[in-house]
Design an enzyme around this catalytic site. Structure first.
Site, PDB file in Angstrom:
ATOM      1  N   GLY A  12      26.448   2.221 -67.765  1.00 12.38           N
ATOM      2  CA  GLY A  12      25.986   1.060 -67.018  1.00 12.38           C
ATOM      3  C   GLY A  12      24.600   0.625 -67.425  1.00 12.38           C
ATOM      4  O   GLY A  12      24.280  -0.573 -67.412  1.00 12.38           O
ATOM      5  N   TYR A  25      18.108  -1.849 -60.252  1.00 11.03           N
ATOM      6  CA  TYR A  25      19.461  -1.330 -60.055  1.00 11.03           C
ATOM      7  C   TYR A  25      19.975  -0.525 -61.242  1.00 11.03           C
ATOM      8  O   TYR A  25      19.439  -0.574 -62.330  1.00 11.03           O
ATOM      9  CB  TYR A  25      20.450  -2.394 -59.611  1.00 11.03           C
ATOM     10  CG  TYR A  25      20.724  -3.619 -60.449  1.00 11.03           C
ATOM     11  CD1 TYR A  25      20.351  -3.750 -61.770  1.00 11.03           C
ATOM     12  CD2 TYR A  25      21.419  -4.675 -59.863  1.00 11.03           C
ATOM     13  CE1 TYR A  25      20.651  -4.884 -62.493  1.00 11.03           C
ATOM     14  CE2 TYR A  25      21.729  -5.825 -60.584  1.00 11.03           C
ATOM     15  CZ  TYR A  25      21.342  -5.913 -61.895  1.00 11.03           C
ATOM     16  OH  TYR A  25      21.648  -7.038 -62.605  1.00 11.03           O
ATOM     17  N   GLU A  26      21.011   0.263 -60.941  1.00 10.95           N
ATOM     18  CA  GLU A  26      21.583   1.241 -61.882  1.00 10.95           C
ATOM     19  C   GLU A  26      20.516   2.185 -62.435  1.00 10.95           C
ATOM     20  O   GLU A  26      20.505   2.534 -63.616  1.00 10.95           O
ATOM     21  CB  GLU A  26      22.368   0.536 -62.988  1.00 10.95           C
ATOM     22  CG  GLU A  26      23.590  -0.168 -62.408  1.00 10.95           C
ATOM     23  CD  GLU A  26      24.612  -0.591 -63.435  1.00 10.95           C
ATOM     24  OE1 GLU A  26      24.764   0.113 -64.453  1.00 10.95           O
ATOM     25  OE2 GLU A  26      25.259  -1.622 -63.205  1.00 10.95           O
ATOM     26  N   GLY A  27      19.622   2.589 -61.539  1.00 11.31           N
ATOM     27  CA  GLY A  27      18.543   3.504 -61.897  1.00 11.31           C
ATOM     28  C   GLY A  27      17.246   2.765 -62.099  1.00 11.31           C
ATOM     29  O   GLY A  27      17.115   1.969 -63.032  1.00 11.31           O
TER      30      GLY A  27
END
Length: 380
Positions: free
Chosen positions: A242, A362-364
């Site tokens: 991702g 987002y996504e880390g």
């Protein structure tokens, strides 16, 4: 080392660019203003194979490589990051996770529809108290023998109100810590599953972001992904991929801002000449181009690692960390080059600046990427 794209890659990039210019650009400002989900455009992207880019054709996918995925994501993100994040989540987190780890029955039932765009997928990991700390899952999945009962809340879920299939991460055995976490496939409309109000966001406003509530939601045993306790590993493996998608999104946002700034600087005149001829602006453009190219190399390297079967945990983290930084900084510069017009919606750059910020979260978050990178550096 070969830095050139193949003819096929160029064709894929050009097709994505054409779609972005002809389909996404008209109405993008209105969709942003109204927080309008691009339903019809999502269907068109499904028809073009953009929702199952890397999925094997036997499951309805396009069978392309990660380089193609990055090229498509960049072109879509130059115009509409709200549309591109739907593509990213569906590809990286949902389709990839299912193709890599789901049973054949699960693939036939869900992946085949997700890859063609008949279904849209959502990935449900974040919670009110478990954003970056994914090990602290408060959502529970109680094992009842032939089924599980899920209770809890998931936050900031992309496509939360529009998805048909949700991959839900939940704690089954708290005593086992992260080894007691499982991943489940939950269908829209399941009894006890409720979608909360849409979030009113700074950027990517066309993307559907919701809080989800699970109140005694019964999920059959066959909807668990992998063996008991596999959920945390499943989440971490899918998030690595991702990060490549979001890094490509950030690259596209930065490149989109740069292209608009370059065009504007060649049209706008001040002190008797186009502003691109003033060193103050020319040097901004030089810095923007250089940093965007550096980000592109990192993103392409991460995608190449994935295609080669290499470990891409570090390369994807570096790509996301740097590309998101470049997106934020260079869209601010794009607004600055536009001057007063940059503050006006019709010139697009203010939206790109607002969209850029989420790529650092987002996504880390960027801080999480630094943890991943530093651990890799220290281990050698």
């Amino acid at each position: 080392m070969d830095f050139s794209l193949t003819e096929e890659h160029i064709m894929i990039r050009d097709a994505a660019r054409d779609f972005a210019q002809t389909e996404l650009l008209p109405g993008v400002i209105e969709r942003d203003n109204k927080q309008e989900f691009p339903q019809e455009l999502v269907k068109k992207m499904g028809d073009l194979g953009f929702l199952g880019i890397m999925v094997d054709p036997k499951y309805g996918g396009s069978g392309m490589d990660a380089i193609s995925y990055v090229l498509i994501m960049e072109e879509l993100s130059k115009i509409d990051a709200s549309a591109s994040v739907i593509v990213s989540v569906n590809n990286s987190l949902v389709c990839y996770g299912l193709e890599a780890y789901a049973s054949e029955e699960q693939k036939q039932k869900y992946l085949t529809k997700l890859a063609t765009g008949e279904f849209v997928g959502a990935f449900c990991l974040s919670e009110p108290e478990a954003g970056s700390d994914a090990t602290s899952q408060a959502t529970t999945a109680e094992d009842k023998g032939d089924h599980y009962v899920i209770n809890g809340t998931k936050n900031w879920i992309t496509s939360g109100g529009r998805a048909d299939v949700y991959l839900v991460i939940a704690q089954t055995d708290r005593a086992k810590g992260h080894r007691g976490i499982n991943a489940f496939i939950v269908e829209k409309g399941t009894e006890g599953f409720h979608v909360g109000p849409k979030e009113d966001k700074l950027g990517i406003r066309g993307s559907d972001t919701h809080t989800l509530q699970f109140n005694d939601v019964k999920v059959p045993k066959e909807n668990r992904i992998g063996e008991d306790g596999f959920g945390f590993k499943f989440a971490m493996k899918t998030l690595s991929g991702g990060r490549i998608g979001i890094a490509a999104q950030a690259l596209g946002i930065a490149a989109g801002g740069y292209e608009l700034a370059l065009k504007y600087s060649k049209e706008r005149k001040a002190f008797g000449t186009e502003i691109c001829n003033h060193q103050a602006i020319a040097f901004k453009l030089a810095d923007m181009y250089t940093e965007i190219e550096a980000a592109r190399m990192l993103v392409m390297k991460a995608a190449w690692d994935k295609d080669q079967g290499n470990n891409y945990d570090m390369s994807s983290a570096m790509a996301k960390l740097y590309a998101s930084k470049v997106a934020m900084e260079q869209t601010v510069e794009a607004v600055q080059i536009h001057g007063g017009n940059g503050f006006v919606k019709e010139y697009h750059v203010e939206r790109l600046m607002r969209d850029a910020k989420i790529t650092q979260i987002y996504e880390g978050t960027s801080e999480i990427q630094k943890i991943v990178i530093s651990r890799g550096v220290i281990k050698g």
